[in-house]
Design a protein around this motif. Structure first.
Motif, short mmCIF file in Angstrom:
data_model
loop_
_atom_site.label_atom_id
_atom_site.label_comp_id
_atom_site.label_asym_id
_atom_site.label_seq_id
_atom_site.Cartn_x
_atom_site.Cartn_y
_atom_site.Cartn_z
N ASP A 1 -5.94 23.62 43.83
CA ASP A 1 -6.20 24.45 42.66
C ASP A 1 -5.09 25.48 42.56
N GLY A 2 -4.09 25.19 41.71
CA GLY A 2 -2.95 26.10 41.56
C GLY A 2 -3.18 27.17 40.52
N ASP A 3 -4.37 27.21 39.91
CA ASP A 3 -4.69 28.24 38.92
C ASP A 3 -5.35 29.40 39.65
N MET A 4 -4.54 30.38 40.07
CA MET A 4 -5.05 31.53 40.82
C MET A 4 -5.41 32.69 39.90
N ARG A 5 -5.53 32.39 38.61
CA ARG A 5 -5.98 33.41 37.66
C ARG A 5 -7.42 33.13 37.23
N ARG A 6 -7.71 31.88 36.88
CA ARG A 6 -9.06 31.46 36.54
C ARG A 6 -9.37 30.16 37.27
N PRO A 7 -9.54 30.20 38.56
CA PRO A 7 -9.77 28.97 39.33
C PRO A 7 -11.11 28.34 38.97
N ARG A 8 -11.16 26.98 39.03
CA ARG A 8 -12.36 26.26 38.66
C ARG A 8 -12.77 25.18 39.67
N LEU A 9 -11.85 24.75 40.50
CA LEU A 9 -12.17 23.62 41.39
C LEU A 9 -13.32 23.95 42.34
N HIS A 10 -13.39 25.18 42.81
CA HIS A 10 -14.47 25.52 43.75
C HIS A 10 -15.83 25.43 43.05
N GLU A 11 -15.88 25.68 41.74
CA GLU A 11 -17.14 25.55 41.02
C GLU A 11 -17.47 24.09 40.76
N VAL A 12 -16.42 23.29 40.47
CA VAL A 12 -16.65 21.87 40.18
C VAL A 12 -17.19 21.16 41.41
N PHE A 13 -16.58 21.44 42.57
CA PHE A 13 -16.97 20.72 43.80
C PHE A 13 -17.87 21.56 44.70
N LYS A 14 -18.26 22.78 44.22
CA LYS A 14 -19.18 23.65 44.97
C LYS A 14 -18.63 23.92 46.37
N LEU A 15 -17.44 24.53 46.41
CA LEU A 15 -16.75 24.82 47.66
C LEU A 15 -16.69 26.33 47.88
N ASP A 16 -16.33 26.68 49.12
CA ASP A 16 -16.17 28.08 49.49
C ASP A 16 -14.81 28.57 48.99
N LYS A 17 -14.80 29.71 48.32
CA LYS A 17 -13.55 30.22 47.76
C LYS A 17 -13.01 31.43 48.51
N LYS A 18 -13.53 31.68 49.72
CA LYS A 18 -13.06 32.84 50.46
C LYS A 18 -11.62 32.68 50.91
N VAL A 19 -11.25 31.45 51.27
CA VAL A 19 -9.86 31.17 51.65
C VAL A 19 -9.37 30.01 50.79
N GLY A 20 -8.04 29.99 50.60
CA GLY A 20 -7.49 28.92 49.80
C GLY A 20 -5.98 29.06 49.67
N LEU A 21 -5.45 28.62 48.53
CA LEU A 21 -4.01 28.61 48.31
C LEU A 21 -3.43 30.02 48.35
N SER A 22 -4.12 31.00 47.75
CA SER A 22 -3.60 32.36 47.75
C SER A 22 -3.53 32.92 49.17
N SER A 23 -4.50 32.53 50.02
CA SER A 23 -4.48 33.00 51.41
C SER A 23 -3.27 32.45 52.14
N PHE A 24 -2.97 31.16 51.92
CA PHE A 24 -1.82 30.57 52.59
C PHE A 24 -0.51 31.15 52.06
N LEU A 25 -0.38 31.27 50.76
CA LEU A 25 0.88 31.76 50.19
C LEU A 25 1.14 33.21 50.58
N SER A 26 0.09 33.98 50.80
CA SER A 26 0.27 35.37 51.21
C SER A 26 0.42 35.53 52.70
N GLY A 27 0.31 34.40 53.45
CA GLY A 27 0.51 34.43 54.89
C GLY A 27 -0.72 34.84 55.66
N MET A 28 -1.88 34.83 55.04
CA MET A 28 -3.09 35.27 55.71
C MET A 28 -3.82 34.13 56.41
#
Length: 758
Positions: free
Chosen positions: A585-612
């Protein structure tokens, strides 16, 4: 741009076929618009026909012929000029005729019955008249000052008095219809009224009034003709008297009595004198030639003997013979006698005397020629003088005759015209036949029994035709104004880009549209929409000889075009085909994949790109072989994070380790934020999603140009949200065919073959 396709040269026959199919496609798409407009026109026509006050039309037929009689001749022309019927129509509907009808029928007493007052009329027509009258009054009050000067014709209430006769005459004139019967001289006259008896009376009375008006016009024309001819005859009489006096005066002054005889004799006289003058001139010329020859030899008598005129003279010839005889005698005597012999002397003296006589005779002949020449010359001059005088006399007489002829012709023409006018005045005074129109009543008007304005069947048929034509016109107008994407074939033709496939709308059993982000590859694998995504998957895998791209970006030009749904179901279809797929999910402004697949959104692409966080942030999808990387917490600076190197490291790490076969990235819309364009530099190909009925071609072209500006590789277009109920027949039939089997059987066989190929 790589993978954008090329513009194809199209066969004209194919173009015609596409245009024809597009024509029926527009009708299919806009069928409810066409049906609604047709129904509205039909209902309005039916209501209008049923609410219309019944009116009756009475008809009379007249035979009208043109009789163009010249008052100065007996010629009668029965031909009809092109404007004849139009002229008679204007006469029939003219104010004198209609006023006569009103007076003959006494319609002024029925004014209130015939001219309905809009204030008391409860019909639809009365309502419209009241509304128009109120509107006019309001506009007049707004535009003109109430204190404007009056023309003095208003009554005490401020209204002008109504001329009832003129208004009724105008009403009758408006309702009269005149129509010539084809290929005849018969004219049909119609009048329509809500009262059938009144219609009959008006038509028959109008025929009488028209014939009366024709007679009046005939009498007026006859009187005017007689007056004109009388005035003209008086003028011509004065001209005749004046011309006769001028002719008589000229004859006295010029002494012209027998001018015709003299004119006939003079040419003959001139001809005779001319011939005599020519003969005298010729004779004088001959004598002059002879005299010129004689004068050259008058001192040489020997030479004169050579001139035929002298040699042929009888006296000269006789003396010459005597000289020859004397010469012969001298020769004879000379043989006998000597020169001094008396006989010799005598005969020589005779010879000498003869020679002297000969010379005298020659001189006399020459003198006589000179006298003849003088006479010939005098005669020639006299004849020339006589000829010249005769010509002068002829010219003078000819001038007199010309003037005489002019005056005489004027007298003759004036007399002929005056006599003709006097004759026609007498004829016209007796007969007064200057009629130019002949009218006969072929058929009188009967009382109509059937209303002429309630043609229900005809109106219904016409309303259906007009409704269909108007509906089709409105449909094509709406289609022309609608510049949104419709079906895949339109996109290929207008954008010249390859289309990977189309996705139709999803409906439930009640034909209600379901949520746009439904994961159909899991929730409804046997529907036609699932077949759509499998077709898109096939197009992606066969896009190149090396198979499907390893990294793929899915985006759109605007939000709500269905890019997330397409990315999700495309990833699911690849995973169902046995591919290891990572969905990011490369849309870090209005993400939707976590809602479609009912996933946890605490960590994701933004966490990796920010080095967290590290790479251990992938979450399992609903089916095997699918891993999902949500967007994670929404960062304050998505564009800066995506522009870094960690996204490229993430993609390279996932592909190089052979952990995933394909990476699919869902990005924000291209025309709103630059995130999608930044991500496109790190993937092999891009897919642009367009929504049918929403995305315009202008917006689609902007999205394509945005990808071109960063040198992204556009793999193709996906048309999302195609309404099967508005799609073309062929696509609809294809979707129905695709929905006939589920994920199994032939489809499962196709999946196995696809796995084997990959």
């Amino acid at each position: 741009m790589k993978g954008t396709g090329v513009v194809r040269e199209e066969d004209p026959l194919v173009e015609d076929e596409i245009d024809l199919k597009a024509f029926f496609l527009v009708i299919r798409r806009r069928k409810w618009t066409i049906a609604a407009l047709t129904l509205m026109v039909f209902v309005l026509a039916m209501v209008g026909t049923l609410l219309t006050v019944p009116e009756y039309t009475a008809t009379a037929k007249l035979l009208i012929e043109q009789s163009q009689k010249n008052p100065l001749t007996d010629y009668v022309d029965k031909a009809r000029y092109p404007e004849f019927i139009g002229t008679q129509s204007e006469i029939i509907t003219s104010l004198p005729v209609t006023l006569n009808v009103v007076r003959m029928l006494g319609l002024e007493a029925r004014y209130d019955e015939l001219i309905k007052n809009p204030e008391t009329d409860t019909s639809i027509r009365g309502f419209i008249k009241r509304w128009v009258g109120q509107t006019k009054a309001f506009a007049k009050g707004m535009l003109f000052n109430s204190t404007a000067p009056s023309d003095g014709l208003e009554d005490q209430d401020g209204f002008k008095p109504i001329d009832k006769e003129a208004e009724l005459a105008h009403l009758i004139s408006e309702k009269i219809m005149i129509k010539p019967v084809k290929d005849t001289h018969v004219v049909s006259i119609n009048f329509t009224s809500s009262n059938p008896e009144l219609a009959r009376q008006v038509i028959n009375t109008m025929v009488d009034a028209y014939m009366k008006r024709i007679n009046e016009m005939r009498l007026e024309a006859s009187s005017a003709t007689i007056h004109w001819m009388s005035t003209k005859a008086d003028e011509e009489r004065k001209k005749l008297e004046k011309s006769e006096k001028l002719l008589q005066s000229y004859m006295r002054q010029s002494d012209i009595v027998t001018v015709e005889d003299r004119i006939a004799i003079i040419p003959q006289k001139i001809s005779e004198i001319s011939r005599a003058s020519t003969a005298a001139e010729t004779h004088r010329h001959d004598i002059e030639t002879l005299l010129r020859s004689l004068r050259r030899v008058q001192h040489d008598l020997k030479a004169a003997e050579t001139i035929p005129f002298i040699a042929g003279n009888e006296s000269v010839q006789m003396i010459r013979r005597q000289i020859l005889e004397a010469d012969q005698n001298v020769m004879e005597l000379s043989n006998k006698y000597g020169p001094k012999h008396p006989k010799m002397r005598r005969i020589q003296a005779d010879l000498k005397a003869l020679k002297e006589k000969y010379n005298q005779e020659v001189r006399r002949v020459i003198k006589s020629v000179e006298n003849d020449y003088a006479l010939a010359r005098d005669k020639e001059e006299n004849l020339k003088a006589l000829l010249e005088k005769t010509k002068q006399d002829a010219a003078l007489l000819n001038e007199k005759f010309i003037q005489y002829g002019i005056l005489k012709r004027e007298v003759d023409s004036n007399r002929v015209l005056y006599d003709a006018l006097v004759k026609k005045i007498k004829e016209q005074s007796v007969s007064e036949e200057a009629q130019t129109v002949d009218v006969w009543v072929v058929e009188s008007a009967k009382k109509p029994e059937i209303p002429s304005n309630r043609r229900l069947k005809k109106n219904m048929v016409l309303s259906l035709i007009l409704g269909l034509m108007g509906g089709m016109g409105l449909a094509f107008l709406l289609e022309y104004l609608d510049n949104t994407v419709k079906v895949a074939e339109d996109v290929e033709r207008k954008l010249a880009l390859p289309v990977l496939g189309s996705v139709s709308l999803l409906y439930d059993k009640d034909q209600k549209e379901l949520a746009a982000e439904t994961v159909v590859m899991v929730d409804a694998p046997k529907t036609n929409i699932a077949e759509n995504y499998r077709s898109i998957r096939t197009g992606v895998m066969l896009s190149s000889s090396k198979g499907a791209p390893k990294s793929l970006l899915v985006s759109s030009s605007h939000p709500k075009d269905g890019k997330t749904t397409v990315a999700s179901n495309l990833a699911l279809s690849l995973a169902q085909a046995g591919k290891k797929v990572l969905l990011i999910d490369g849309d870090m402004r209005r993400p939707r994949l976590h809602e479609v697949f009912k996933l946890d959104k605490k960590v994701g692409l933004s966490s990796f790109l920010s080095g967290m966080s590290d790479l251990k942030i992938f979450q399992k999808g609903p089916i095997p072989n699918l891993m999902i990387l949500p967007a994670g917490p929404i960062p304050p600076n998505p564009s800066e994070l995506l522009a870094g190197d960690r996204l490229s490291e993430l993609i390279n790490a996932c592909l190089s380790s052979a952990k995933f076969d394909h990476i699919i990235i869902d990005t924000p819309p291209l025309l709103h934020v630059p995130d999608g364009l930044i991500i496109s530099r790190n993937v092999q190909h891009c897919i642009l999603v367009l929504r049918s009925g929403t995305t315009t071609y202008a917006v689609a072209e902007k999205g394509v140009r945005a990808l071109e500006s960063v040198n992204a590789n556009l793999l193709g277009i996906v048309v999302n949200g195609v309404d099967l109920r508005r799609a073309s027949y062929y696509e609809y039939d294809y979707y129905r065919y695709g929905s006939g089997y589920g994920y199994g059987g032939e489809e499962e066989k196709g999946e196995k073959e696809l796995k084997a190929e990959s």
